[in-house]
Design an enzyme around this catalytic site. Structure first.
Site, PDB file in Angstrom:
ATOM      1  CE  LYS A  91      -3.736   2.200   2.745  1.00  0.00           C
ATOM      2  NZ  LYS A  91      -4.714   2.167   3.774  1.00  0.00           N
ATOM      3  CB  SER A 161      -7.796   4.095   3.017  1.00  0.00           C
ATOM      4  OG  SER A 161      -7.154   3.368   4.003  1.00  0.00           O
ATOM      5  CB  SER A 185      -8.555   0.994   5.955  1.00  0.00           C
ATOM      6  OG  SER A 185      -9.256   2.191   6.218  1.00  0.00           O
TER       7      SER A 185
END
Length: 463
Positions: A91, A161, A185
Site C-alpha cells: 500500500k 483506503s 481499512s
C-alpha cells in the site's frame, strides 16, 4: 425483494496469479521459478490496470531483477525464506526503497524513498519480491477517489483506503498485498472485493516507515485470497511463526463464536442478513459452537476511534499542511483540521471508551469461552460511486463510511486482532464474515482457517 433471497457462492474464474501460499510452495518445490512467477504477475498487472487502476507504481525492472536473484539463490542451494520469490504489493503509505511514496496525494514527493519500512524489510528478508505500490485514498483518510475500480462491480465504491491492495488481489494480479487499517481499512475493501483481510493485534507488526494517520490505531496487515495467504505474509511481517505445528498444543475443544444480541446486523441489508444466517448455520452444522452475547459498545467505539485518529492526525500533518495545504484534497484538509476542535476532555473520554470495550471483550471471553465475536463485515452492498457519501459523520442511511466501520473500529481501539472472510454473494455483491478475535493473532488465524474450511463444503465456490 423476496423473503428468502438466494445466497450465491462466489465462483470467479481461476485467478491469473495463484495465492501467495500456493506460489511459495510451488517455488520451494522447484515447480515454478521466481522469474516465471513475477513475469506472470507483471503481465497480469498490465492487463488489468486499465480497468481497475489498483497500482500506483510498478517496478518492472526491479521486480524481475529481484526474482532472478531469488532463483540464483535457490540454484545455489541457499536456505529459502517462507516467501522466497513470491510477488507482493505494498500500500502506498508504506516506504519502499527505490519507489516514491505518494499516499494518493499531490502534497507528497516524487523522490523515491531511500530505505524500506521495517515491515517491507521483513518481507524482503523472508524472500518476497516487492513488485510495486497499490493505491489508497489520500493519506489513507478515506477521502477522495483514487480511481480504483472493482473488477466485478466497477460502478460501486470499492471499499476503504486499502482499496488498491484488495482490488489487486481480487483482480488476480498478485497473490497478496500489504494494507493498513485505522478503523477498518483492511477489512472493508477485502469484504467488498470478496477476499480475505487480516488486521493483526496492535504491536504485532512494526510501523516504522509508515506514513501514519493515527499511530495508536494504525496497523499493518495482509490482504490475500485465502487465510493461508494472509498467514504466510503475517508470519514474515511479525517475525514469528503463527501457524499450527509451531509449539502450540493441538486444540482440545471445538471453536466458540459469540453472536451479539441484540444483533448489530439487524439494520443490515436483508439479503446480507440471510447470508450471515446461512453461514452461521453451516458453521454450527460443522461443529462450531455459537453462543449469544451482549453486543459490545460499538457506537462508543466508533466515536472514540474518530476522536483519537483526528487528534493524532493533526500534528502529523501540521508541517505538510503549512507548506503544501493547497495540494491536499479539500475533504482531507477539513477532516484533519477537525482535530483542532477536540480537547483533552475528548481524548480522555476516548480512552475511557477504549477501556470499557476492552473490559467488555475480556468479560465476554471469560463468561462464554468464545474465541471471537462474529458478524457481518459490511452491512450491505457498496453504494454506487455516484451516490457514495464519504463523510465519516454522515448518517448511516446515506451510505457513509460510518455505516461500514461502526463495529470494525472496536478492534483498532482495543488493539484486538480481526479478520474478514468471504462467505458468498447476496444481491450480486460479495458478503464478508467478520471475526473480532478475543485471543492472539495465531489463535484468530487458526480459527479463521477452521471457519474457511467449514464453509467450503457449500462448494469451494464460496470464494
Amino acid at each position: 425483494m423476496s423473503a428468502e433471497p438466494a445466497v450465491v457462492p462466489v465462483a470467479p474464474a481461476a485467478p491469473a496469479v495463484p495465492g501467495a501460499a500456493e506460489v511459495a510452495g510451488l517455488i520451494r518445490r522447484g515447480e515454478l521459478s521466481a522469474v516465471e512467477h513475477v513475469t506472470q504477475v507483471l503481465a497480469a498487472i498490465d492487463r488489468a490496470q486499465a480497468g481497475t487502476a489498483a497500482w500506483a507504481y510498478v517496478d518492472h525492472r526491479g521486480a524481475l531483477a529481484a526474482a532472478a536473484r531469488a532463483d540464483a539463490l535457490r540454484a545455489d542451494g541457499r536456505p529459502l525464506g517462507p516467501l522466497h520469490g513470491v510477488a507482493i504489493g505494498v500500500k502506498d503509505v508504506i516506504a519502499v526503497a527505490g519507489m516514491p511514496l505518494r499516499a494518493g496525494s499531490r502534497a507528497t514527493s516524487e523522490v523515491p524513498d531511500a530505505t524500506d519500512a521495517a515491515c517491507v524489510a521483513r518481507l524482503r528478508a523472508a524472500g518476497a519480491v516487492v513488485v510495486g505500490k497499490t493505491t489508497t485514498h489520500e493519506f489513507a483518510s478515506g477521502q477522495g477517489d483514487p480511481g480504483t475500480r472493482s473488477p466485478h462491480l466497477p460502478e460501486h465504491h470499492p471499499g476503504g483506503s486499502s482499496v488498491g491492495s484488495a482490488v489487486a488481489v481480487a483482480a488476480g494480479t498478485v497473490g497478496a498485498a500489504l494494507a493498513t487499517d485505522t478503523t477498518g481499512s483492511i477489512r472493508t475493501p477485502a469484504a467488498a472485493q470478496g477476499v480475505v483481510g487480516f488486521k493483526p493485534a496492535r504491536g504485532a507488526v512494526p510501523t516504522a516507515g509508515l506514513l501514519a494517520f493515527s499511530p495508536t490505531l494504525d496497523v499493518i496487515g495482509p490482504i490475500g485470497r485465502t487465510v493461508a495467504d494472509c498467514r504466510v505474509v503475517h508470519e514474515a511481517l511479525a517475525g514469528v511463526p503463527t501457524g499450527t505445528g509451531t509449539g502450540r498444543p493441538p486444540r482440545s475443544r471445538r471453536p466458540v463464536l459469540a453472536v451479539p444480541d441484540p444483533d448489530p446486523a439487524r439494520s443490515a441489508d436483508p439479503d446480507f442478513r440471510v447470508a450471515l444466517a446461512h453461514a452461521l448455520a453451516d458453521l454450527a452444522a460443522a461443529g462450531v459452537e455459537l453462543v449469544p452475547c451482549r453486543a459490545p459498545s460499538y457506537a462508543h467505539g466508533l466515536t472514540a476511534a474518530l476522536v483519537l485518529s483526528l487528534v493524532e492526525a493533526l500534528p502529523l500533518h501540521a508541517a505538510r499542511l503549512a507548506a503544501r495545504g493547497a495540494d491536499y484534497l479539500p475533504a482531507t484538509r477539513r477532516l484533519i483540521a477537525g482535530g483542532a476542535l477536540l480537547d483533552a476532555d475528548d481524548l480522555a473520554a476516548a480512552h475511557r471508551a477504549a477501556d470499557r470495550i476492552r473490559r467488555e471483550l475480556a468479560d465476554l471471553r471469560a463468561s462464554t469461552g468464545a474465541d471471537a465475536v462474529v458478524g457481518l463485515t459490511l452491512p450491505g452492498p457498496q453504494p454506487l460511486l455516484a451516490e457514495a457519501v464519504t463523510a465519516l459523520t454522515a448518517p448511516p442511511e446515506q451510505g457513509s463510511l460510518a455505516a461500514g466501520i461502526h463495529h470494525l473500529s472496536a478492534a483498532n481501539l482495543t488493539g484486538a486482532p480481526a479478520i474478514s472472510l468471504p462467505i458468498g454473494t447476496a444481491c450480486g455483491h460479495p458478503v464478508g464474515l467478520h471475526l473480532l478475535g478475543l485471543d492472539d493473532d495465531r489463535a484468530l488465524l487458526d480459527l479463521a482457517a477452521t471457519v474457511e474450511r467449514s464453509l467450503a463444503p457449500a462448494g469451494s465456490t464460496r470464494r
